[in-house]
Structures are given as structure tokens and as C-alpha cells.
Design an enzyme around this catalytic site. Structure first.
Site, PDB file in Angstrom:
ATOM      1  N   GLU A 182      13.175  -9.430   0.591  1.00  0.00           N
ATOM      2  CA  GLU A 182      12.352  -8.343   1.148  1.00  0.00           C
ATOM      3  C   GLU A 182      13.106  -7.019   0.958  1.00  0.00           C
ATOM      4  OE1 GLU A 182      11.636  -9.019   5.299  1.00  0.00           O
ATOM      5  OE2 GLU A 182      10.791  -7.018   5.629  1.00  0.00           O
ATOM      6  N   ALA A 225       3.376  -1.093   4.606  1.00  0.00           N
ATOM      7  CA  ALA A 225       2.888  -1.176   5.992  1.00  0.00           C
ATOM      8  C   ALA A 225       2.489  -2.602   6.386  1.00  0.00           C
ATOM      9  CB  ALA A 225       1.719  -0.219   6.187  1.00  0.00           C
ATOM     10  N   ASN A 243       8.160  -5.689  -1.376  1.00  0.00           N
ATOM     11  CA  ASN A 243       8.112  -4.594  -0.403  1.00  0.00           C
ATOM     12  C   ASN A 243       6.653  -4.517   0.046  1.00  0.00           C
ATOM     13  OD1 ASN A 243       8.040  -2.327   1.129  1.00  0.00           O
ATOM     14  ND2 ASN A 243       9.059  -0.983  -0.359  1.00  0.00           N
ATOM     15  N   TYR A 298      11.187   8.672   1.171  1.00  0.00           N
ATOM     16  CA  TYR A 298      11.164   7.624   0.143  1.00  0.00           C
ATOM     17  C   TYR A 298      11.809   8.038  -1.184  1.00  0.00           C
ATOM     18  CZ  TYR A 298       7.995   5.494   3.492  1.00  0.00           C
ATOM     19  OH  TYR A 298       7.455   4.958   4.634  1.00  0.00           O
ATOM     20  N   PRO A 353       0.783  -1.234   0.000  1.00  0.00           N
ATOM     21  CA  PRO A 353       0.000   0.000   0.000  1.00  0.00           C
ATOM     22  C   PRO A 353       0.815   1.285   0.000  1.00  0.00           C
ATOM     23  CG  PRO A 353      -0.189  -1.157   2.112  1.00  0.00           C
ATOM     24  CD  PRO A 353       0.491  -2.088   1.153  1.00  0.00           C
ATOM     25  N   ASN A 354       0.286   2.216  -0.751  1.00  0.00           N
ATOM     26  CA  ASN A 354       0.806   3.585  -0.874  1.00  0.00           C
ATOM     27  C   ASN A 354       2.039   3.697  -1.764  1.00  0.00           C
ATOM     28  OD1 ASN A 354      -1.169   4.801   0.969  1.00  0.00           O
ATOM     29  ND2 ASN A 354      -0.113   3.602   2.526  1.00  0.00           N
ATOM     30  N   ARG A 386      13.773   4.043  12.133  1.00  0.00           N
ATOM     31  CA  ARG A 386      12.514   4.784  12.207  1.00  0.00           C
ATOM     32  C   ARG A 386      11.719   4.396  13.467  1.00  0.00           C
ATOM     33  NH1 ARG A 386       9.595   4.649   6.585  1.00  0.00           N
ATOM     34  NH2 ARG A 386       8.436   6.311   7.632  1.00  0.00           N
ATOM     35  N   HIS A 412      12.974  -2.690   1.539  1.00  0.00           N
ATOM     36  CA  HIS A 412      12.378  -1.441   2.045  1.00  0.00           C
ATOM     37  C   HIS A 412      13.212  -0.284   1.554  1.00  0.00           C
ATOM     38  CE1 HIS A 412       9.690  -3.708   4.484  1.00  0.00           C
ATOM     39  NE2 HIS A 412      10.704  -4.456   4.840  1.00  0.00           N
ATOM     40  N   SER A 420      13.291   2.739   2.852  1.00  0.00           N
ATOM     41  CA  SER A 420      13.879   3.402   4.012  1.00  0.00           C
ATOM     42  C   SER A 420      14.503   2.344   4.926  1.00  0.00           C
ATOM     43  CB  SER A 420      12.792   4.176   4.767  1.00  0.00           C
ATOM     44  OG  SER A 420      11.818   3.282   5.269  1.00  0.00           O
ATOM     45  N   ARG A 466       5.088  10.726  -2.510  1.00  0.00           N
ATOM     46  CA  ARG A 466       4.750  10.492  -1.116  1.00  0.00           C
ATOM     47  C   ARG A 466       5.988  10.667  -0.232  1.00  0.00           C
ATOM     48  NH1 ARG A 466       4.941   4.394   1.113  1.00  0.00           N
ATOM     49  NH2 ARG A 466       4.106   4.823   3.161  1.00  0.00           N
ATOM     50  N   ARG A 475       7.953   0.068  13.258  1.00  0.00           N
ATOM     51  CA  ARG A 475       8.446  -0.397  11.946  1.00  0.00           C
ATOM     52  C   ARG A 475       9.615  -1.379  12.094  1.00  0.00           C
ATOM     53  NH1 ARG A 475       5.883   3.176   8.262  1.00  0.00           N
ATOM     54  NH2 ARG A 475       5.497   5.181   9.245  1.00  0.00           N
TER      55      ARG A 475
END
Ligand code: DQA
Length: 147
Positions: A99, A78, A75, A24, A11-12, A108, A101, A103, A19, A112
Site C-alpha cells: 500500500e 480516498a 494507492n 502531493y 480517485p483523483n 493529516r 500513499h 502523503s 492537484r 485519513r
């Protein structure tokens, strides 16, 4: 044997580039796809990059990958931190799973820091921006060459 790498995004990530660019970056998911394509095609592999804002859709794509993909780069965004359903789906897949990410999730917020998906991932890349997708593709290529 299938020569396709599924690159699944949660998502996103459709808004990547727009964003929270301070976290990112300004590159888009399409930029990530071209970087992966370059790496994969030089080794005779194809990439199929997809994005969904829906958990069940990602589960369905992982099931589809069982027949149609040699490896999965994911990825989960969330859903990384919440989805046992995505983890369970990945456990049904036999090939390499990496996997990614954008960031560094460990730098963070505490929520997360835990990833469900890492319990199945053969490798985890975090904090390299979209370059992480190309690095993941390189790793998949070498894992498939060893298989
Ligand atoms: C992310 C990190 C997640 O915590 C976040 O929810 C995302 C993107 C990353 O690529 O850095 O949406 O997976």
C-alpha cells in the site's frame, strides 16, 4: 509465472502533479510509472500502472490480477478510508500487496488515519511522495525473490 506488477491508483490521482501540489507534489503518475519501471526491469519484471476514479473498476482489476499479476502495489486514494470492497478483493489475491500513499496520512486529518487496505497489505509506505512507488517496487522485487 507472470512477471507483471500491477500498480493500481484510485480517485483523483489522474490529476497528480496538478492537484494540491503542496501536499502531493508536482510529479505525475507517469513519472511514478517510469521510476517503478526502472526498478522492476532491472529484475526482469514489468509494471502495469492504472488509475480509476471508480471503486468497482479497481475491484475488477484486482480480480484480473489473480491471473495476470505477481504482485499489487496500490494507492486506493480516498477509497483507502472507506472501501471494504477493495479490501475484500485484495483478500482474494495471493501475491505480495504493498500500500502506498504520497502523503503521510497519519500527519493529516483524523479521517485519513484509518486504512481498510492495511489489513491486507504486506507493507505500507506513506509520506515519500512518488519515491514511495519506487520503494514499493523494490520491496515487491525482494518479496518475489524470496517466494
Ligand atoms: C492519498 C491519501 C488519501 O487520504 C487521499 O484521499 C488521496 C491520496 C495519498 O496518496 O497521500 O487521494 O492516498
Amino acid at each position: 509465472m507472470t512477471r507483471t506488477i500491477y500498480i493500481l491508483n484510485g480517485p483523483n490521482l489522474n490529476l497528480l502533479g496538478k492537484r494540491q501540489p503542496e501536499i502531493y507534489g508536482t510529479d505525475t503518475l507517469e513519472d511514478a510509472a517510469s521510476r517503478c519501471r526502472e526498478v522492476a526491469e532491472s529484475s526482469g519484471l514489468n509494471v502495469d500502472l492504472r488509475q480509476s476514479n471508480h471503486e468497482g473498476q479497481i475491484v475488477d482489476w484486482i480480480h484480473e490480477a489473480r491471473q495476470k499479476a505477481a504482485a499489487i502495489i496500490i494507492n486506493p486514494a480516498a477509497y483507502t478510508h472507506t472501501s471494504i470492497a477493495i479490501l475484500d478483493a485484495l483478500f482474494t489475491f495471493d501475491g505480495p500487496v504493498v500500500e502506498v500513499h504520497l502523503s503521510n496520512i497519519h500527519k493529516r486529518e483524523a479521517f485519513r488515519h484509518h486504512s481498510y487496505v492495511s489489513a491486507r497489505a504486506d507493507a505500507v509506505i506513506a509520506g515519500c511522495g512518488i519515491e514511495g512507488y519506487a520503494l514499493a517496487t523494490r520491496r515487491v522485487v525482494s518479496l518475489l525473490a524470496k517466494a
